[in-house]
Design an enzyme around this catalytic site. Structure first.
Site, mmCIF file in Angstrom:
data_model
loop_
_atom_site.group_PDB
_atom_site.id
_atom_site.type_symbol
_atom_site.label_atom_id
_atom_site.label_comp_id
_atom_site.label_asym_id
_atom_site.label_seq_id
_atom_site.Cartn_x
_atom_site.Cartn_y
_atom_site.Cartn_z
ATOM 1 N N LYS A 80 0.863 -1.179 0.000
ATOM 2 C CA LYS A 80 0.000 0.000 0.000
ATOM 3 C C LYS A 80 0.899 1.228 0.000
ATOM 4 O O LYS A 80 1.906 1.259 0.736
ATOM 5 C CB LYS A 80 -0.863 -0.044 1.273
ATOM 6 C CG LYS A 80 -1.852 1.082 1.479
ATOM 7 C CD LYS A 80 -2.639 0.831 2.768
ATOM 8 C CE LYS A 80 -3.751 1.833 2.990
ATOM 9 N NZ LYS A 80 -4.556 1.531 4.203
ATOM 10 N N SER A 155 -9.498 0.976 3.340
ATOM 11 C CA SER A 155 -8.748 1.844 2.449
ATOM 12 C C SER A 155 -7.640 1.134 1.660
ATOM 13 O O SER A 155 -7.127 1.707 0.691
ATOM 14 C CB SER A 155 -8.110 2.978 3.251
ATOM 15 O OG SER A 155 -7.134 2.478 4.164
ATOM 16 N N SER A 179 -9.373 -1.323 7.547
ATOM 17 C CA SER A 179 -8.887 -1.048 6.189
ATOM 18 C C SER A 179 -8.073 -2.169 5.555
ATOM 19 O O SER A 179 -7.773 -2.099 4.361
ATOM 20 C CB SER A 179 -8.059 0.246 6.174
ATOM 21 O OG SER A 179 -8.911 1.358 6.256
#
Lengths: 472, 77
Positions: A80, A155, A179
């Site tokens: 990420k 996310s 997330s």
């Protein structure tokens, strides 16, 4: 040999160690797949092809020389884009960070580098791990591989999409209110939020310092345990890092659930809020599977879901606003509207509410620990709803209100999302398995037994074409 | 926080002053609706404390000065 795109970390590792698979061949195959398909899914923000091939070549040479480092040596992964990699931008998927350059690696990146893993690139997310999928950002939002019109969860959206589509065998995400688990749920893969402090967050852009966790996303439980084992461990330079090693997650991974006591927190999704019938039916069936496998499965009652989410959200809002206050004051137009909406409430949280939320958190942690004396683990839903349309930002925002993940950011205890089947329309369903603090091996053991029995995680999303989606 | 909006929401001018006092004058000028929504959300009180919850005696966080100086409480031989 399995298709390289969907080869598990465990299988790749065995083959690489036995010199039956070249890390260069595996890396090149994944880079070619990314080049061919990521224009559809938008999982990646940056692909580090040259570095990846260099790392793969180095791994191959070391292994050939007899210097095998461990199960991730020569195995690709992705991050990420919230983790620092020296020399690269940590964009957080935001215009505000486009010119950033990290001076050093995040601790987890260092650990993976030392393990010999191969970095494929950096992945899309909701802006600063909190905003939402929107066209306002410098990079497109990642798309749900099961239906390109739908939200892939966030996310850590790019992390889940890359893993689900065979664009990476494993990825790291962060989880402040779900997330890691939310995109794992929406994309039909495995996502683990480990115990708070087990994985160092040094070099990870913060959202809410007392709720943030780093966790792996993979296609199998075993791969998840392998990845977590590589990144966990004390970092004396990180004050939030626990001075406690991760217990061996592999030793009892296949020990089954016979005789284990598993609680079901059903009131979260049948009384406090009402979950989608398909999600509820799937977790009910999952409880039956665990029972048939020999576990003692019975209900457990905790405080109402709203109490947990009130507590977590108040802390989240206040701490996230503290991180972003100056930029919100000086350059608010550089954030996406969805992100402003998530961050600005923190400006209006009374200090007394933040203190009360921290007090409540301690009480809730005690309550959970007390309840867990009677159980080896508990299960509950992850998402209450099915993924909504990606362009319906109001509904996307509401899905973050209707979930059962925040309670375990509040307790800081390990929680994993595993697939529990598919809807009639072919969308993935999921539940969480939650353990006591630092009981990751037990969580993985139950997850492995359940996934072995059901094999829902083996279904792959179809390769979509842009013409099949109205939003691409 | 409760899902219902607080009933004593400020009028537009009061909200503008409140935002300005928090250094958010610029964001209020550019995005007044966002700030209004943020105020409604952020100022909703925590509504679901347990009836037996003792906020006056429950410590919020543990502050340990020794954590910052491990030698502070060393007992002399």
């Amino acid at each position: 040999m399995t298709d390289l795109a969907f080869m598990t970390i465990a299988e790749a590792s065995r083959l690489i160690r036995g010199r039956k698979l070249s890390p260069v061949e595996l890396t090149a195959a994944l880079l070619a797949r990314i080049a061919a398909l990521d224009g559809i899914y938008h999982a990646y923000i940056a692909v580090t092809a040259e570095t990846a091939l260099a790392q793969a070549k180095a791994a191959e040479a070391e292994i050939a020389a007899g210097a095998w480092r461990g199960p991730l040596h020569g195995v690709p992964y992705a991050l990420k884009d919230i983790f620092d990699v020296a020399g690269m931008a940590t964009t957080c998927h935001s215009k505000l960070r486009m010119n950033h350059r990290a001076a050093a690696d995040a601790t987890v990146v260092t650990r993976l580098r030392e393990a010999g893993a191969v970095l494929l690139g950096k992945l899309a997310l909701h802006e600063f791990a909190t905003g939402g999928p929107t066209r306002e950002l410098p990079w497109p939002a990642a798309l749900n591989p099961w239906n390109l019109d739908l939200h892939p969860g966030g996310s850590s959206s790019g992390s889940a999409v890359a893993v689900a589509t065979g664009l990476a065998p494993g990825a790291l995400g962060t989880d402040t209110g779900g997330s890691v688990r939310n995109p794992a749920t929406c994309c039909g893969i495995v996502g683990m939020k480990p115990t708070y402090g087990l994985v160092s967050r040094a070099g990870v852009f913060p959202l809410s310092f007392s709720l943030d966790h780093v966790g792996p996303l993979t296609r199998t439980v075993e791969d998840n345990a392998i990845l977590l084992s590589a990144i966990a461990g004390h970092n004396p330079a990180d004050r939030s890092s626990a001075a406690r090693p991760l217990a061996d997650c592999m030793e009892n991974l296949h020990a089954g659930v016979k005789g284990l006591r598993i609680g079901v927190i059903a009131h979260f999704y049948t009384e406090d809020l009402i979950g989608s019938p398909e999600q509820v039916a799937a977790i009910t069936a999952a409880a039956d599977v665990l029972r048939r496998l020999g576990a003692e499965v019975r209900p457990v009652r905790l405080s109402p879901l709203a109490r947990w989410t009130d507590c977590g959200r108040t802390i989240h809002f206040a701490e996230a606003y503290a991180v972003h206050e100056r930029d919100l004051q000086q350059r608010p137009e550089d954030y996406a509207e969805a992100t402003r909406r998530k961050l600005l409430p923190g400006a209006f949280i009374p200090a007394s509410d933040y203190v009360k939320a921290q007090q409540l958190r301690a009480a809730l942690c005690r309550e959970f620990a007390e309840a867990m004396k009677a159980f080896d683990a508990v299960i509950t839903l992850s998402s209450l709803d099915l993924p909504c349309r990606l362009d319906d930002l109001d509904t996307v925002a509401k899905t973050y209100e209707r979930q059962c993940r925040m309670p375990f950011n509040v307790t800081g205890t390990p929680a994993i999302s595993v697939p529990t089947g598919f809807t009639a329309a072919g969308l993935p369903l999921a539940m969480q398995i939650v353990g006591r603090a630092f009981a990751e091996p037990m969580v993985y053991r139950i997850a492995q037994a359940y996934c072995d029995a059901t094999r829902f995680g083996e279904r792959r999303p179809p390769v979509m074409r842009p013409a099949e989606a109205s939003l691409v | 926080m409760a899902d219902t909006a607080k009933t004593d929401s400020p009028d537009a001018e009061s909200l503008r002053r409140l935002a300005a006092a928090r250094g958010l004058g610029r964001v209020h000028t550019l995005f007044p609706d966002t700030v209004a929504a943020a105020f409604a959300r952020g100022s909703q009180a925590m509504s679901t404390l347990p009836p037996t919850f003792p906020p006056l005696t429950e410590p919020a966080t543990t502050f340990d000065p020794v954590a910052f100086d491990p030698t502070a409480f060393t007992v002399p031989e």
